[in-house]
Design a protein around this motif. Structure first.
Motif, mmCIF file in Angstrom:
data_model
loop_
_atom_site.group_PDB
_atom_site.id
_atom_site.type_symbol
_atom_site.label_atom_id
_atom_site.label_comp_id
_atom_site.label_asym_id
_atom_site.label_seq_id
_atom_site.Cartn_x
_atom_site.Cartn_y
_atom_site.Cartn_z
ATOM 1 N N VAL A 173 -0.122 3.732 -4.747
ATOM 2 C CA VAL A 173 -0.641 4.384 -5.940
ATOM 3 C C VAL A 173 -0.675 3.328 -7.039
ATOM 4 O O VAL A 173 0.349 2.704 -7.335
ATOM 5 C CB VAL A 173 0.242 5.575 -6.377
ATOM 6 N N THR A 196 -4.649 5.160 -3.848
ATOM 7 C CA THR A 196 -5.037 6.074 -4.919
ATOM 8 C C THR A 196 -4.955 5.326 -6.240
ATOM 9 O O THR A 196 -3.958 4.667 -6.536
ATOM 10 C CB THR A 196 -4.105 7.295 -4.974
ATOM 11 N N ARG A 226 -9.246 6.671 -3.486
ATOM 12 C CA ARG A 226 -9.216 7.927 -4.231
ATOM 13 C C ARG A 226 -8.992 7.605 -5.706
ATOM 14 O O ARG A 226 -7.976 7.002 -6.074
ATOM 15 C CB ARG A 226 -8.100 8.823 -3.718
ATOM 16 N N LEU A 253 2.229 13.108 -4.923
ATOM 17 C CA LEU A 253 1.584 12.273 -3.919
ATOM 18 C C LEU A 253 2.569 11.932 -2.811
ATOM 19 O O LEU A 253 3.783 11.894 -3.028
ATOM 20 C CB LEU A 253 1.054 11.005 -4.568
#
Length: 456
Positions: A173, A196, A226, A253
């Motif tokens: 992330v 992400t 994403r 997440l």
């Protein structure tokens, strides 16, 4: 200057400091450069250079996929992070030695110590010495910023640590919407990491041409990244196999590596600058004039520590201009108005000059020329990804105000496009330039009809 130990004392051996010290020494100045970590600074050690090497590595995934369309049959491919990391470290070591050799060859002295300013002409070193200099140059760069108030943020990494991970994670992330965040999202995605990208704003890459960014965001999404805009992390918990990020939307997440790329702050903390009378702004940047001189006449600053334009080539140009002006006997000003730049995502984004939004806000009549097409390479590869180019033109003077390119080689094109832009090239100049065929870049000189006309 004979009353001082040095004519110039540079704090920080990054891109700007090294260039300034080397050029000043070439003019005959007695120069010392203090560096507490490694010579080369952010760009060489933990920035542009290792990042670009990782970008190259991440693109082989697409190369392997595309090869079959051109008749190649490849065996099963595998990736080893440790091999790449070791090769990257070897190249950084080589570059650092080259920087040191160039400095020493110029006659500059490298001092491996932390330096703190103690007055307009004095510096205290961490080895206990105090030295004096007619001029002091602060070139300490910037440091990754981590927002306060996020529980568990100590579990996150920044661009300082990402290059030296012991192993590549399965998921990542990345928080941020600027160069570093978007580029590392592309790198990790290309290396097989489920990625992400989280940004609290409306769209990533704020300040770039909005249409180009929208196209880039769509291309990155198509490649598997994403992208969550208008989102932010509110806490980072400790999961079974890694940190767990919880978003302001309520979503948690899966366990992932969490990387923050939310900006950088000028590296001025505990340098003694304020005590020496140097004015800093609200974020700690050294306030300088057009000649890079601080509020103390003998103290200058260049590069990210001034928070003007935080790009390596800008720091280098500022350092060179400083040395030319102070030690070379010729006044050289740096033009920050027109700077080519690139975002090394896949596909790349290269840009120079005004965005469509900026041009429309500052000019009465603007013509926009566009080309969007599937590059020749992608046809046989079976890849749907498209390339896009835009010319922003002042419809009254015919001057080209901005050029924006998304696709393979966009960064290289932006560098070359910066030259005619600096020379105030017109659309007619582009039109009468012969095309190189077959290339993608030929579209820049074959656009004849505006796609959009803006009039106030």
């Amino acid at each position: 200057m004979a009353n001082f130990d040095y004519d110039l004392f540079v704090i920080g051996a990054g891109s700007g400091g090294v260039r300034a010290g080397r050029i000043a020494a070439g003019y005959g100045a007695r120069v010392a450069i203090a560096e507490e970590y490694r010579v080369g600074g952010t760009c060489v050690i933990r920035g542009c250079v290792p990042k670009k090497l990782l970008v190259y590595a991440s693109r082989f995934t697409s190369e392997f996929e595309d090869a079959s369309g051109f008749g190649w049959t490849l065996g099963e491919a595998s990736f080893d992070w440790t091999t790449l990391r070791t090769a990257k470290d070897r190249e950084i070591d080589r570059l650092e030695k080259a920087y040191v050799a160039n400095l020493e060859r110029s006659g500059a002295e490298i001092i491996r110590a932390r330096a703190v300013v103690t007055g307009p002409n004095s510096v205290r070193l961490s080895d206990g010495r105090t030295v004096t200099a007619a001029h002091i140059l602060v070139a300490t760069g910037a440091w990754p910023f981590l927002p306060a108030g996020v529980p568990g943020i100590e579990r996150a990494v920044t661009s300082n640590e990402i290059f030296d991970l012991p192993a590549l994670p399965e998921r990542a992330v990345i928080v941020g919407g600027g160069y570093i965040a978007v580029e590392f999202a592309g790198i990790l995605n290309g290396l097989g990491v489920e990625t992400t990208l989280i940004y609290r704003g409306e769209q990533i890459l704020r300040g770039f041409d909005r249409e180009m960014v929208d196209k880039l965001a769509a291309a990155l999404t198509h490649r598997g990244i994403r992208i969550l805009t208008r989102s932010d992390i509110v806490s980072i918990g400790d999961g079974d196999v890694g940190p767990v990020a919880t978003l302001n939307t309520g979503e948690s997440l899966p366990p992932s590596l969490v990387m923050y790329a939310t900006g950088r702050l000028p590296n001025t903390r505990d340098l003694g600058l304020e005590a020496a009378g140097v004015e800093l702004d609200a974020v700690g940047a050294v306030k300088v004039d057009a000649w890079s001189r601080s509020s103390v006449p003998s103290i200058y600053a260049v590069g990210d520590v001034t928070n003007r334009v935080n790009l390596t080539p800008v720091a280098i140009r500022e350092g060179h201009a400083f040395a030319d002006t102070v030690f070379g006997g010729r006044e050289v000003l740096v033009d920050h108005g027109l700077i080519p730049t690139a975002v090394f995502t896949t596909p790349e984004l290269g840009t120079v000059g005004m965005t469509e939004e900026r041009a429309c806000a500052t000019h009465e009549a603007v013509d926009v020329y566009k080309a969007e097409f599937r590059p020749m390479r992608n046809t046989l590869a079976g890849r749907d990804e498209r390339m896009m180019m835009k010319l922003i033109v002042d419809a009254i003077s015919d001057r080209v105000l901005g050029v924006h390119v998304m696709g393979e080689g966009a960064g290289e094109m932006a560098q070359l496009l910066g030259i005619p832009m600096m020379m105030n090239a017109t659309k007619a100049d582009f039109d009468r330039t012969m095309a190189v065929h077959p290339t993608a870049a030929e579209e820049l000189v074959t656009l004849r009809t505006p796609s959009v006309k803006h009039r106030r």
